[in-house]
Design a protein around this motif. Structure first.
Motif, mmCIF file in Angstrom:
data_model
loop_
_atom_site.group_PDB
_atom_site.id
_atom_site.type_symbol
_atom_site.label_atom_id
_atom_site.label_comp_id
_atom_site.label_asym_id
_atom_site.label_seq_id
_atom_site.Cartn_x
_atom_site.Cartn_y
_atom_site.Cartn_z
ATOM 1 N N ALA A 128 0.839 -1.207 0.000
ATOM 2 C CA ALA A 128 0.000 0.000 0.000
ATOM 3 C C ALA A 128 0.870 1.251 0.000
ATOM 4 N N SER A 129 0.344 2.309 -0.564
ATOM 5 C CA SER A 129 1.045 3.590 -0.581
ATOM 6 C C SER A 129 0.019 4.704 -0.469
ATOM 7 N N PHE A 130 0.487 5.898 -0.139
ATOM 8 C CA PHE A 130 -0.438 7.022 -0.034
ATOM 9 C C PHE A 130 -1.006 7.391 -1.401
ATOM 10 N N LEU A 133 -4.184 5.280 -1.887
ATOM 11 C CA LEU A 133 -5.274 5.411 -0.921
ATOM 12 C C LEU A 133 -6.515 6.014 -1.561
ATOM 13 N N ASP A 134 -7.648 5.595 -1.069
ATOM 14 C CA ASP A 134 -8.927 6.193 -1.472
ATOM 15 C C ASP A 134 -8.942 7.653 -1.023
ATOM 16 N N ARG A 135 -9.096 8.580 -1.964
ATOM 17 C CA ARG A 135 -9.036 10.009 -1.646
ATOM 18 C C ARG A 135 -10.427 10.614 -1.404
ATOM 19 N N SER A 136 -11.400 9.776 -1.104
ATOM 20 C CA SER A 136 -12.748 10.292 -0.876
ATOM 21 C C SER A 136 -12.771 11.219 0.330
ATOM 22 N N ALA A 146 -2.404 10.316 8.830
ATOM 23 C CA ALA A 146 -1.515 9.175 8.609
ATOM 24 C C ALA A 146 -0.221 9.627 7.943
ATOM 25 N N LEU A 147 -0.340 10.462 6.916
ATOM 26 C CA LEU A 147 0.838 10.960 6.205
ATOM 27 C C LEU A 147 1.696 11.836 7.121
ATOM 28 N N ILE A 179 1.543 3.915 5.664
ATOM 29 C CA ILE A 179 2.445 4.495 6.667
ATOM 30 C C ILE A 179 3.752 3.724 6.699
ATOM 31 N N MET A 180 3.675 2.391 6.679
ATOM 32 C CA MET A 180 4.882 1.564 6.745
ATOM 33 C C MET A 180 5.804 1.832 5.564
#
Length: 309
Positions: A128-130, A133-136, A146-147, A179-180
């Motif tokens: 996963a990455s930023f 991510l779902d930007r809704s 989180a960022l 985040i990781m």
């Protein structure tokens, strides 16, 4: 790779042995790679060359393999992924091996992967990455926090973490994977644990003698993520001797802990208060929750279930 000894034996089989040896030696010493070495070490004597012919041959042959590199997986060198460097050591010609650029790249990738560890969490979460991510709108604030954590986390200096609360399937664990990966780019180690399975294993670890080792691994992670806390079957021992010990150590060492849960703070406290003996231990649950509340920022994650088709 053809052994050097075999090549030498082939020379010996020739009828004109000395002539062949002299020719092979001349070809070896006239090779541009060997010439560069000899020019670098101007104090090399004929005796040193005679005694070091086998090593010079190995140097020449393996460095030519590198010049025509077939890729790391097909590397024909004796030490795959390493190239020799001819040096003078204690008055003799010797070889030092160093990793080639392809080997270094693979080792760097392994090192990067070691910064991200997971117990019982699907491997795709670690991808996963930023950006993915779902930007809704419902998740915008959670993504931003989180960022911000990923970019500012400083284990050992600042122990503040996050508590992600939301219903099933809204993307809490996916955010933790993002985040990781961001922490990995900053060379900060992280560990994500699926809490119910981890607590079950800790019970078994008592019998096989690995309890303290596993507990220490989780206690000492630079950034720890306890995923889906509250989904486990709670017991006084798990609450006090496992979870309590983990949180106490991390609080003292200023190591950030992040949580995901379907319970908010109050609901989790109720869950932790139940005892396997059927009683309610509100004070002990409150002590655990005080540590969680004090060292996390509550983050609500809204939106529809991403797992529904």
């Amino acid at each position: 790779m053809e052994p050097i000894q075999k090549s030498m034996k082939e020379w010996v089989r020739n009828s004109n042995l000395q002539e062949q040896l002299d020719k092979a030696k001349q070809e070896l010493l006239s090779d541009p790679l060997v010439q560069t070495f000899l020019q670098k070490y101007s104090d090399v004597t004929d005796e040193m060359i005679e005694q070091g012919l086998v090593k010079l041959y190995e140097f020449q042959k393996e460095r030519h393999h590198c010049l025509e590199c077939p890729g790391l997986s097909a590397c024909p060198n004796m030490m795959k992924g390493y190239q020799p460097e001819a040096v003078i050591s204690r008055g003799s010609i010797d070889l030092h091996y160093r990793a080639c650029s392809l080997k270094e790249e693979v080792e760097q990738q392994k090192l990067q992967q070691q910064l991200m560890k997971s117990l019982y969490v699907p491997r795709d979460i670690l991808d996963a990455s930023f950006e993915s991510l779902d930007r809704s709108t419902e998740r915008e604030e959670a993504s931003r926090k989180a960022l911000a954590f990923a970019m500012s986390a400083s284990p050992g200096e600042e122990g503040q973490g996050l508590y992600f609360y939301g219903k099933f399937g809204v993307g809490k664990t996916h955010m933790m994977g993002a985040i990781m990966n961001a922490l990995k780019s900053r060379k900060i180690e992280s560990l994500i644990v699926y809490t119910p399975d981890f607590f079950r294993e800790m019970k078994q670890a008592i019998g096989d003698g690995t309890f303290q080792e596993k507990l220490d691994m989780v206690k000492q992670a630079k950034v720890l993520i306890l995923d889906d806390i509250g989904a486990e079957t709670i017991s006084g021992w798990i609450r006090d001797d496992v979870l309590g010990a983990i949180l106490q150590h991390r609080m003292l060492e200023k190591l950030p802990t992040l949580f995901t849960s379907n319970y908010d703070y109050e609901e989790l406290e109720e869950h932790l208060a139940y005892s396997e003996r059927g009683g309610i231990e509100e004070l002990k649950a409150k002590r655990i929750m005080e540590r969680i509340k004090h060292f996390t920022t509550f983050v609500r994650v809204d939106g529809k279930n991403r797992r529904e088709k």
